[in-house]
Design a protein around this motif. Structure first.
Motif, short mmCIF file in Angstrom:
data_model
loop_
_atom_site.label_atom_id
_atom_site.label_comp_id
_atom_site.label_asym_id
_atom_site.label_seq_id
_atom_site.Cartn_x
_atom_site.Cartn_y
_atom_site.Cartn_z
N UNK A 112 4.33 1.43 -7.69
CA UNK A 112 4.17 0.31 -6.75
C UNK A 112 3.80 -0.97 -7.49
N UNK A 113 2.93 -0.87 -8.49
CA UNK A 113 2.56 -2.05 -9.28
C UNK A 113 3.77 -2.58 -10.05
N UNK A 114 4.53 -1.67 -10.66
CA UNK A 114 5.72 -2.09 -11.40
C UNK A 114 6.72 -2.77 -10.47
N UNK A 115 6.87 -2.23 -9.27
CA UNK A 115 7.77 -2.85 -8.31
C UNK A 115 7.26 -4.23 -7.92
N UNK A 116 5.95 -4.35 -7.68
CA UNK A 116 5.38 -5.63 -7.31
C UNK A 116 5.58 -6.67 -8.41
N UNK A 117 5.54 -6.22 -9.66
CA UNK A 117 5.71 -7.17 -10.77
C UNK A 117 7.12 -7.72 -10.85
N UNK A 118 8.08 -7.04 -10.21
CA UNK A 118 9.47 -7.52 -10.21
C UNK A 118 9.77 -8.46 -9.04
N UNK A 119 8.81 -8.64 -8.14
CA UNK A 119 8.99 -9.49 -6.97
C UNK A 119 8.58 -10.92 -7.30
N UNK A 120 8.88 -11.88 -6.43
CA UNK A 120 8.53 -13.28 -6.72
C UNK A 120 7.05 -13.43 -7.08
N UNK A 121 6.72 -14.22 -8.09
CA UNK A 121 5.33 -14.40 -8.51
C UNK A 121 4.45 -14.86 -7.35
N UNK A 122 3.26 -14.33 -7.28
CA UNK A 122 2.23 -14.62 -6.28
C UNK A 122 2.59 -14.13 -4.88
N UNK A 123 3.72 -13.43 -4.73
CA UNK A 123 4.11 -12.97 -3.39
C UNK A 123 3.43 -11.67 -2.99
N UNK A 124 2.82 -10.96 -3.95
CA UNK A 124 2.41 -9.59 -3.68
C UNK A 124 1.09 -9.22 -4.33
N UNK A 125 0.26 -8.50 -3.58
CA UNK A 125 -0.90 -7.79 -4.11
C UNK A 125 -0.64 -6.30 -3.90
N UNK A 155 0.85 -1.19 0.00
CA UNK A 155 0.00 0.00 0.00
C UNK A 155 0.88 1.24 0.00
N UNK A 156 0.93 1.91 -1.15
CA UNK A 156 1.59 3.21 -1.22
C UNK A 156 0.72 4.18 -0.43
N UNK A 157 1.16 4.58 0.75
CA UNK A 157 0.30 5.19 1.77
C UNK A 157 -0.19 6.58 1.48
N UNK A 158 -0.94 6.76 0.41
CA UNK A 158 -1.52 8.06 0.09
C UNK A 158 -3.03 7.99 0.22
N UNK A 159 -3.63 9.08 0.74
CA UNK A 159 -5.08 9.20 0.83
C UNK A 159 -5.43 10.67 0.99
N UNK A 160 -6.72 10.97 0.85
CA UNK A 160 -7.24 12.32 1.08
C UNK A 160 -6.60 13.37 0.18
N UNK A 161 -6.67 13.17 -1.13
CA UNK A 161 -6.18 14.18 -2.09
C UNK A 161 -7.17 15.32 -2.19
N UNK A 183 1.87 -0.96 4.37
CA UNK A 183 1.91 0.41 3.89
C UNK A 183 3.35 0.93 3.88
N UNK A 184 3.65 1.80 2.94
CA UNK A 184 4.98 2.42 2.94
C UNK A 184 4.86 3.86 2.48
N UNK A 185 5.83 4.66 2.90
CA UNK A 185 5.86 6.08 2.58
C UNK A 185 6.45 6.85 3.74
N UNK A 186 6.86 8.11 3.51
CA UNK A 186 7.41 8.93 4.59
C UNK A 186 6.44 9.05 5.75
N UNK A 187 6.99 9.29 6.94
CA UNK A 187 6.15 9.38 8.13
C UNK A 187 5.04 10.40 7.95
N UNK A 188 5.37 11.58 7.42
CA UNK A 188 4.37 12.63 7.25
C UNK A 188 3.22 12.18 6.35
#
Length: 471
Positions: free
Chosen positions: A150-163, A128-134, A423-428
């Protein structure tokens, strides 16, 4: 007249215990698919230092005054004289709660976490790329770019390891989602109300939905607002398309009631477009602490069957309890939430059982996202009862990073597919998420109580082994 006595398994067990000569057998126990008793096996891959850190953080978050102080400092609009306090709290949050509940500040951090969980612990991940409330279209476009990365990064990870998970409040301005939700709520009350932009008839509301959030007839969306809603749909479609090409499931989070009708409308639009075949790409989310959740889910299942699409559902209890309660009270309206935690538990279990039936007939896929051991046990038993294999891709369990790790490992040890929500992203950027976790974990009876108990048990065991070894 003698009053009949109700005979229960519990009373029979009591009689057999007190009067063994009666020869009554003990009541049959349901099969257990999740074993949390062997903490050595549960936490085998977790270093002692990590367990101690987790216990310290979860214990601190159960301390109400401390959480209140940190939460106040993390929120926006901090006066100038308190900026030093906010900076101090952000630094502390980065080293503690952010590290505990999030997979890092950058995508590369999250990728390393996914690989570690997959390789070391046998767990999958929901990124989860931690963005909300635009607030505006420019912010939505920036967020879209982040989700696509994030999707492109997930596609480079082991198959079936990531949603991948997204929040629609990051892809459409809040004000637009509120306006569209107003229109959908008013249409529910008055079907003749013009909603010209509607492109599908999937039901998003029901008689139990909190329609009081739109107390008077709203103005129809302007031409500009309709165009902006189409832009939001195109942003979502771009992410769905990328996920479909990479064979990566996309989970769309539920949020708060004032914008949820529009979120559901866009989610079902995406499911109609992309969920053809037995394995859906797009999953919506049902929050079972809402009184209308059971009926809305059943209505959606019926509409999906009629449309010939596979319904993807992530089932959760809900994460916006304080916000929903405050809003209802401010409007002098009944709470949209169930009246007790027991009702929420029953609703969750009923919804999980219903969706398992749909899965067994090849018409749906389900993510059972729960920290409750009893609900996980019931769902696991239902899957077995219906002949749904533990490695069936259409059923998986999920827990948040930093919470219910014992349950995650217990489900994994039982052979089920288990994911951790990362989730990932800067603390703020992830402050809203961290504040919800703080609210969820506060108090001695918080949802982390079972986590803390299991960790203490394992640390005591390791200490006893260490002492015995020295002697």
């Amino acid at each position: 007249m003698r009053t009949a006595t109700k005979i229960t398994a519990r009373s029979l067990s009591s009689v057999a215990t007190k009067f063994p000569a009666a020869g009554l057998p003990p009541p049959p126990q349901p099969p257990s698919y999740i074993d949390l008793s062997d903490t050595r096996r549960l936490f085998a891959s977790i270093p002692t230092s990590a367990l101690i850190r987790s216990l310290a953080i979860l214990s601190a978050m159960a301390t109400g005054p401390l959480v209140d102080l940190a939460g106040a400092a993390l929120r926006s609009s901090v006066p100038k004289e308190r900026r030093l306090l906010r900076a101090t709290v952000l630094t502390a949050a980065r080293a503690t709660v952010h590290r505990h509940f999030c997979a890092g500040e950058q995508g590369e951090d999250a990728a390393r976490m996914v690989r570690a969980m997959w390789t070391d612990a046998g767990l999958r991940s929901i990124l989860d790329y931690g963005m909300e409330d635009a607030d505006d279209a420019a912010a939505c476009d920036r967020n879209l770019a982040g989700f696509l990365r994030a999707v492109d990064m997930a596609s480079s990870l082991p198959p079936t390891s990531t949603s991948v998970c997204v929040k629609m409040t990051a892809l459409a301005p809040i004000s637009l989602l509120e306006r569209a939700s107003d229109a959908l709520r008013w249409e529910q009350q008055n079907p003749s109300f013009p909603v010209a932009w509607r492109t599908h008839s999937f039901p998003v509301l029901c008689a139990f939905s909190p329609l009081y959030l739109t107390p008077t007839e709203p103005q129809p969306l302007t031409e500009t607002e309709e165009n902006d809603l189409q832009l939001a749909a195109r942003r979502l479609s771009a992410i769905c398309q990328r996920c479909a090409q990479a064979n990566i499931p996309l989970l769309i989070d539920a949020e708060y009631s004032s914008v949820q009708p529009a979120i559901d409308y866009l989610t079902y639009w995406a499911e109609l477009k992309f969920n053809h075949g037995d394995k859906p790409t797009v999953y919506g989310t049902i929050q079972t602490y809402l009184r209308d959740s059971r009926e809305r889910m059943r209505n959606a299942a019926g509409a999906a069957a009629a449309a010939g699409v596979s319904l993807g559902i992530k089932l959760v209890r809900g994460a916006y309890m304080s916000r929903e309660t405050r809003l209802a009270a401010a409007m002098a309206a009944p709470s949209p939430l169930h009246g007790s935690i027991q009702e929420t538990h029953r609703c969750f279990n009923d919804c999980a059982s219903f969706m398992m039936g749909r899965v067994s007939r090849g018409a749906a896929a389900l993510v059972v996202a729960t920290h409750n051991v009893q609900s996980a046990q019931a769902a696991a038993m239902k899957a077995q009862e219906l002949g749904i294999g533990k490695e069936d891709e259409r059923v998986q369990f999920a827990q948040l990073m930093g919470m219910a790790n014992g349950l995650s490992y217990g489900l994994r040890n039982a052979g089920f597919r288990v994911s951790k929500y990362l989730p990932f992203g800067p603390v703020e950027q992830v402050i809203p998420y961290l504040l919800r976790r703080a609210d969820e974990n506060r108090g001695l009876l918080s949802s982390s109580a079972a986590d803390r108990q299991l960790i203490r048990k394992e640390l005591s065991r390791r200490l006893a082994v260490a002492i015995a070894g020295k002697n």
